[in-house]
Design a protein around this motif. Structure first.
Motif, PDB file in Angstrom:
ATOM      1  N   LEU A 124      18.192 -23.115 -44.232  1.00  0.00           N
ATOM      2  CA  LEU A 124      19.896 -23.285 -43.611  1.00  0.00           C
ATOM      3  C   LEU A 124      20.097 -22.345 -45.234  1.00  0.00           C
ATOM      4  CD1 LEU A 124      20.622 -26.825 -43.023  1.00  0.00           C
ATOM      5  CD2 LEU A 124      21.351 -25.286 -41.821  1.00  0.00           C
ATOM      6  N   GLU A 125      19.586 -22.215 -45.976  1.00  0.00           N
ATOM      7  CA  GLU A 125      19.826 -21.614 -47.389  1.00  0.00           C
ATOM      8  C   GLU A 125      19.770 -20.003 -47.058  1.00  0.00           C
ATOM      9  OE1 GLU A 125      17.516 -22.507 -50.554  1.00  0.00           O
ATOM     10  OE2 GLU A 125      18.803 -24.626 -50.745  1.00  0.00           O
ATOM     11  N   HIS A 126      18.350 -19.767 -46.335  1.00  0.00           N
ATOM     12  CA  HIS A 126      18.287 -18.292 -45.546  1.00  0.00           C
ATOM     13  C   HIS A 126      18.671 -18.322 -44.739  1.00  0.00           C
ATOM     14  CE1 HIS A 126      15.969 -19.612 -49.411  1.00  0.00           C
ATOM     15  NE2 HIS A 126      15.829 -18.083 -49.192  1.00  0.00           N
ATOM     16  N   ASP A 127      19.461 -18.668 -43.725  1.00  0.00           N
ATOM     17  CA  ASP A 127      19.633 -18.730 -42.163  1.00  0.00           C
ATOM     18  C   ASP A 127      20.404 -17.432 -41.650  1.00  0.00           C
ATOM     19  OD1 ASP A 127      22.139 -18.853 -43.133  1.00  0.00           O
ATOM     20  OD2 ASP A 127      22.733 -20.358 -40.674  1.00  0.00           O
ATOM     21  N   GLY A 128      20.975 -16.264 -42.968  1.00  0.00           N
ATOM     22  CA  GLY A 128      21.060 -15.256 -42.042  1.00  0.00           C
ATOM     23  C   GLY A 128      20.296 -14.081 -41.976  1.00  0.00           C
ATOM     24  N   GLY A 129      19.166 -14.779 -42.370  1.00  0.00           N
ATOM     25  CA  GLY A 129      18.030 -12.955 -42.278  1.00  0.00           C
ATOM     26  C   GLY A 129      16.907 -13.996 -41.577  1.00  0.00           C
ATOM     27  N   LEU A 130      17.334 -15.398 -40.128  1.00  0.00           N
ATOM     28  CA  LEU A 130      16.506 -14.962 -39.162  1.00  0.00           C
ATOM     29  C   LEU A 130      16.970 -14.791 -37.964  1.00  0.00           C
ATOM     30  CD1 LEU A 130      16.498 -19.149 -39.728  1.00  0.00           C
ATOM     31  CD2 LEU A 130      14.476 -17.777 -40.320  1.00  0.00           C
ATOM     32  N   CYS A 131      16.432 -14.511 -36.871  1.00  0.00           N
ATOM     33  CA  CYS A 131      16.338 -13.971 -35.429  1.00  0.00           C
ATOM     34  C   CYS A 131      17.185 -14.881 -34.579  1.00  0.00           C
ATOM     35  CB  CYS A 131      15.741 -13.562 -34.735  1.00  0.00           C
ATOM     36  SG  CYS A 131      14.216 -15.281 -33.987  1.00  0.00           S
ATOM     37  N   ALA A 132      17.980 -14.704 -33.442  1.00  0.00           N
ATOM     38  CA  ALA A 132      18.419 -15.731 -32.758  1.00  0.00           C
ATOM     39  C   ALA A 132      17.837 -17.076 -32.506  1.00  0.00           C
ATOM     40  CB  ALA A 132      19.134 -15.142 -31.750  1.00  0.00           C
ATOM     41  N   ASP A 133      16.695 -15.789 -32.177  1.00  0.00           N
ATOM     42  CA  ASP A 133      15.811 -17.473 -31.353  1.00  0.00           C
ATOM     43  C   ASP A 133      14.919 -18.367 -32.632  1.00  0.00           C
ATOM     44  OD1 ASP A 133      15.174 -17.129 -28.822  1.00  0.00           O
ATOM     45  OD2 ASP A 133      13.237 -15.561 -29.700  1.00  0.00           O
ATOM     46  N   CYS A 134      15.035 -18.123 -34.236  1.00  0.00           N
ATOM     47  CA  CYS A 134      14.878 -19.118 -35.172  1.00  0.00           C
ATOM     48  C   CYS A 134      15.970 -19.648 -35.376  1.00  0.00           C
ATOM     49  CB  CYS A 134      14.472 -18.227 -36.569  1.00  0.00           C
ATOM     50  SG  CYS A 134      12.555 -17.857 -35.712  1.00  0.00           S
ATOM     51  N   LYS A 135      17.439 -19.273 -35.362  1.00  0.00           N
ATOM     52  CA  LYS A 135      18.643 -19.938 -35.298  1.00  0.00           C
ATOM     53  C   LYS A 135      18.781 -21.454 -34.894  1.00  0.00           C
ATOM     54  CE  LYS A 135      21.545 -16.841 -37.917  1.00  0.00           C
ATOM     55  NZ  LYS A 135      22.230 -15.331 -37.670  1.00  0.00           N
ATOM     56  N   GLU A 136      18.553 -20.783 -33.729  1.00  0.00           N
ATOM     57  CA  GLU A 136      18.036 -21.890 -32.511  1.00  0.00           C
ATOM     58  C   GLU A 136      17.271 -23.175 -32.888  1.00  0.00           C
ATOM     59  OE1 GLU A 136      18.952 -20.256 -28.388  1.00  0.00           O
ATOM     60  OE2 GLU A 136      17.643 -22.546 -28.173  1.00  0.00           O
ATOM     61  N   ARG A 137      15.511 -22.316 -33.321  1.00  0.00           N
ATOM     62  CA  ARG A 137      14.963 -23.512 -34.033  1.00  0.00           C
ATOM     63  C   ARG A 137      15.334 -23.975 -35.303  1.00  0.00           C
ATOM     64  NH1 ARG A 137      11.400 -18.381 -33.336  1.00  0.00           N
ATOM     65  NH2 ARG A 137      10.314 -18.590 -31.038  1.00  0.00           N
ATOM     66  N   LEU A 138      16.204 -23.596 -35.817  1.00  0.00           N
ATOM     67  CA  LEU A 138      16.776 -24.456 -37.197  1.00  0.00           C
ATOM     68  C   LEU A 138      16.853 -25.894 -36.450  1.00  0.00           C
ATOM     69  CD1 LEU A 138      16.571 -23.717 -39.911  1.00  0.00           C
ATOM     70  CD2 LEU A 138      19.004 -23.541 -39.641  1.00  0.00           C
ATOM     71  N   GLY A 139      17.633 -25.948 -35.308  1.00  0.00           N
ATOM     72  CA  GLY A 139      17.959 -27.060 -34.514  1.00  0.00           C
ATOM     73  C   GLY A 139      17.628 -27.627 -33.800  1.00  0.00           C
ATOM     74  N   SER A 140      16.175 -27.247 -33.143  1.00  0.00           N
ATOM     75  CA  SER A 140      15.266 -28.344 -31.674  1.00  0.00           C
ATOM     76  C   SER A 140      14.210 -28.688 -33.178  1.00  0.00           C
ATOM     77  CB  SER A 140      15.157 -27.090 -31.349  1.00  0.00           C
ATOM     78  OG  SER A 140      14.853 -26.182 -31.609  1.00  0.00           O
ATOM     79  N   ASN A 141      13.206 -27.397 -33.727  1.00  0.00           N
ATOM     80  CA  ASN A 141      12.440 -27.981 -34.542  1.00  0.00           C
ATOM     81  C   ASN A 141      11.432 -26.598 -35.611  1.00  0.00           C
ATOM     82  OD1 ASN A 141       9.478 -29.036 -35.152  1.00  0.00           O
ATOM     83  ND2 ASN A 141       8.773 -28.386 -32.860  1.00  0.00           N
ATOM     84  N   PRO A 142      12.147 -26.536 -36.744  1.00  0.00           N
ATOM     85  CA  PRO A 142      11.805 -25.593 -37.762  1.00  0.00           C
ATOM     86  C   PRO A 142      11.086 -25.166 -37.954  1.00  0.00           C
ATOM     87  CG  PRO A 142      13.339 -27.581 -38.792  1.00  0.00           C
ATOM     88  CD  PRO A 142      13.361 -28.239 -37.226  1.00  0.00           C
ATOM     89  N   LEU A 143       9.835 -26.103 -37.543  1.00  0.00           N
ATOM     90  CA  LEU A 143       8.558 -26.060 -38.027  1.00  0.00           C
ATOM     91  C   LEU A 143       7.549 -24.327 -37.308  1.00  0.00           C
ATOM     92  CD1 LEU A 143       6.253 -27.459 -39.182  1.00  0.00           C
ATOM     93  CD2 LEU A 143       5.373 -28.649 -37.669  1.00  0.00           C
ATOM     94  N   ARG A 144       8.079 -24.401 -36.038  1.00  0.00           N
ATOM     95  CA  ARG A 144       7.747 -23.337 -35.060  1.00  0.00           C
ATOM     96  C   ARG A 144       8.833 -22.080 -35.749  1.00  0.00           C
ATOM     97  NH1 ARG A 144       5.688 -26.337 -32.689  1.00  0.00           N
ATOM     98  NH2 ARG A 144       4.119 -24.814 -33.915  1.00  0.00           N
ATOM     99  N   ILE A 145       9.495 -21.898 -36.714  1.00  0.00           N
ATOM    100  CA  ILE A 145      10.414 -20.798 -37.370  1.00  0.00           C
ATOM    101  C   ILE A 145       8.924 -20.032 -38.610  1.00  0.00           C
ATOM    102  CG2 ILE A 145      11.296 -20.114 -39.449  1.00  0.00           C
ATOM    103  CD1 ILE A 145      13.871 -21.837 -39.362  1.00  0.00           C
ATOM    104  N   LEU A 146       7.807 -20.727 -38.833  1.00  0.00           N
ATOM    105  CA  LEU A 146       6.388 -20.380 -39.417  1.00  0.00           C
ATOM    106  C   LEU A 146       6.155 -20.221 -38.488  1.00  0.00           C
ATOM    107  CD1 LEU A 146       6.205 -23.414 -41.615  1.00  0.00           C
ATOM    108  CD2 LEU A 146       7.693 -22.066 -42.095  1.00  0.00           C
ATOM    109  N   ASP A 147       5.957 -19.809 -37.011  1.00  0.00           N
ATOM    110  CA  ASP A 147       5.476 -19.390 -36.044  1.00  0.00           C
ATOM    111  C   ASP A 147       5.550 -18.048 -35.818  1.00  0.00           C
ATOM    112  OD1 ASP A 147       2.621 -20.238 -35.458  1.00  0.00           O
ATOM    113  OD2 ASP A 147       3.384 -21.435 -33.849  1.00  0.00           O
ATOM    114  N   CYS A 148       6.815 -17.826 -36.129  1.00  0.00           N
ATOM    115  CA  CYS A 148       8.000 -16.156 -35.584  1.00  0.00           C
ATOM    116  C   CYS A 148       6.594 -15.015 -35.780  1.00  0.00           C
ATOM    117  CB  CYS A 148       9.256 -16.214 -36.079  1.00  0.00           C
ATOM    118  SG  CYS A 148      10.279 -15.039 -35.070  1.00  0.00           S
ATOM    119  N   LYS A 149       7.144 -13.929 -34.804  1.00  0.00           N
ATOM    120  CA  LYS A 149       6.718 -13.202 -35.736  1.00  0.00           C
ATOM    121  C   LYS A 149       7.095 -11.623 -35.814  1.00  0.00           C
ATOM    122  CE  LYS A 149       1.856 -14.394 -33.315  1.00  0.00           C
ATOM    123  NZ  LYS A 149       2.845 -15.588 -33.750  1.00  0.00           N
ATOM    124  N   LYS A 150       8.513 -12.397 -35.492  1.00  0.00           N
ATOM    125  CA  LYS A 150       9.348 -11.472 -36.414  1.00  0.00           C
ATOM    126  C   LYS A 150       8.771 -11.287 -38.197  1.00  0.00           C
ATOM    127  CE  LYS A 150      12.355 -11.043 -32.459  1.00  0.00           C
ATOM    128  NZ  LYS A 150      12.410 -12.464 -31.949  1.00  0.00           N
TER     129      LYS A 150
END
Ligand code: HAM
Length: 430
Positions: free
Chosen positions: A193-219
């Motif tokens: 949340l502190e760094h959400d400006g840098g996240l891709c659109a998918d990861c912004k969604e993951r932040l709500g559903s399952n933030p663990l998946r952000i660690l898997d993002c290949k971007k």
């Protein structure tokens, strides 16, 4: 008429290639037997709920990659995207979760994921996997990882012993238990949340559903951002001790590992140990195999409280790692079948008889069933990878002999009709 082709991301495995697959499979069966693993086979087609309940409705495999459709009876079914959930379903269905003691399984077969095909990423691919149910001992994690390392070595892929060595690398992490999970998710949420400006659109969604998946993002940006996200403050003492024992156990067996705090794996059911074997030369799809502990899954799918640990390796990727064509030198290296050439139509029944006589002794053979010139038949024998050809020209016939030709050396011997079978069998043994 448009030519019919295999669907994108699926492949035919032709003779010449299939021998490499067979070798991987038979070696795997031997290694599994060394560890007392017993084979289990489950259907390729399952009720979709087997996977939605285990992997989670929000998991990428479920939302984006599952072949899911309604069958004629209106049931929602799916082609299995992985083996673990099917095996847990079978365990519960057959009451094995309540039988106590250890259940040690292995499986091999095709899995299906609707991903964009690329090297090492197919829509139908093949896994060999192991699942051990009934113990939460860290020594079981160690044994399962040791099995994976031995299996890869038996195939010819060694896991690097020292940093910087070529070969595969074992990476692992501690994902904690179900009590730890809310603390982990909270920590990740606060951080992202502190760094959400840098996240891709998918990861912004993951932040709500399952933030663990952000660690898997290949971007690239998400990946860089994720690097600062993980501490181990949220892991409880029991899970910390468990992981320490796993690392110690691996050390004792001389298995080198790297601890990567950001390894979370693409599936949500893991608890405590999660691991992958990476082959750096493979590009983007460089995980040869992966797995981990899943102590809550059996209960989550409606069974008893049964801890478990396992892994699966992808055979396509192992073959890629072994190098193009490696592990598939085709039938020639094993000698191939004996080719019985038939030079004229009248000889065909006799040729068939010879081929049957060879088979009766357990020797694979192929008979030419069309009267073709010898040169063409020898070409065909070569294409089939045959090292030996049996034939009978006019001269041999007049002398009561049979000619046996070695296709590698080109040498041809005339052998007494009554002895040709023993003669050839002796050569095949040596
Ligand atoms: P996974 O990491 O999803 O884990 O898959 C395991 C391996 O299957 C991967 O490392 C890769 O080699 C191969 N694989 C996955 N997707 C593809 C694809 N589209 N094309 C080619 N190869 C692929 C699991 O499936 C877990 N069930 C493993 C496990 C067993 N965990 C506990 N027990």
């Amino acid at each position: 008429m448009a030519q019919l082709k295999a669907l994108g991301g699926t492949s035919d495995i032709l003779p010449g290639e299939v021998e490499g697959w067979q070798r991987l499979e038979s070696t795997a069966r031997q290694v599994m037997a060394l560890y007392g693993m017993r084979e289990i086979r489950t259907p390729l087609l399952e009720e979709a709920e087997v996977f939605t309940r285990s992997l989670g409705e929000a998991a990428e495999i479920v939302t984006k990659q599952m072949y899911r459709f309604e069958d004629r009876g209106g049931r929602t079914v799916t082609l299995r995207p992985e083996g673990t959930a099917s095996i847990v379903r079978a365990l519960i269905e057959h009451g094995l979760d309540k039988s106590g003691g250890l259940q040690r399984f292995y499986y091999l077969g095709p899995m299906f994921r609707a991903e964009r095909p690329q090297a090492g990423r197919r829509r139908q691919f093949h896994q060999i996997g192991v699942e051990v149910f009934g113990t939460d001992s860290p020594h079981q994690d160690v044994e399962v990882i040791a099995l994976l390392v031995r299996l890869l070595a038996a195939w010819g892929v060694s896991v690097a012993k020292v940093a910087g060595d070529s070969g595969a690398v074992l990476v692992l992490n501690n994902l904690g238990c179900r009590e730890d999970r809310p603390r982990l998710l909270k920590q990740l949420k606060t951080y992202f949340l502190e760094h959400d400006g840098g996240l891709c659109a998918d990861c912004k969604e993951r932040l709500g559903s399952n933030p663990l998946r952000i660690l898997d993002c290949k971007k690239e940006r998400c990946h860089t951002l994720a690097k600062g996200s993980m501490t181990s403050a949220w892991i409880c003492d029991a899970c910390r001790r468990h992981f320490d024992q796993v690392l110690k156990g691996l050390g004792k067996l001389g298995i080198r590992y790297e601890h990567d705090r950001h390894l979370v794996r693409g599936l949500d059911y893991y608890t405590r140990t999660a691991f992958e074997v990476i082959y750096p030369g493979l590009g983007a799809q460089n995980a040869l195999g992966g797995g981990g502990r899943y102590d809550d899954l059996v209960r989550q799918m409606g069974g008893a409280e049964v801890p478990a640990v396992g892994f699966a390796v992808g055979l396509e990727r192992v073959l890629l790692a072994l190098g193009k064509g490696a592990g598939s030198d085709g039938p020639a290296s094993s000698g191939g079948p004996v080719f019985v050439a038939t030079l004229c139509a009248e000889e065909i029944p006799e040729g068939l008889e010879r081929a049957e006589a060879l088979r009766a002794r357990g020797i694979p053979s192929v008979a030419g069933l069309e009267p073709r010139p010898l040169r063409k038949q020898l070409d065909q024998a070569n294409r089939l990878g045959c090292r030996w050809v049996v034939l009978r020209g006019q001269q041999e016939r007049a002398e009561g002999k049979v000619a046996v030709k070695n296709m590698e050396s080109g040498e041809q011997s005339a052998v007494e009709e009554a002895r040709w079978l023993e003669w050839l069998q002796d050569r095949l043994k040596s």
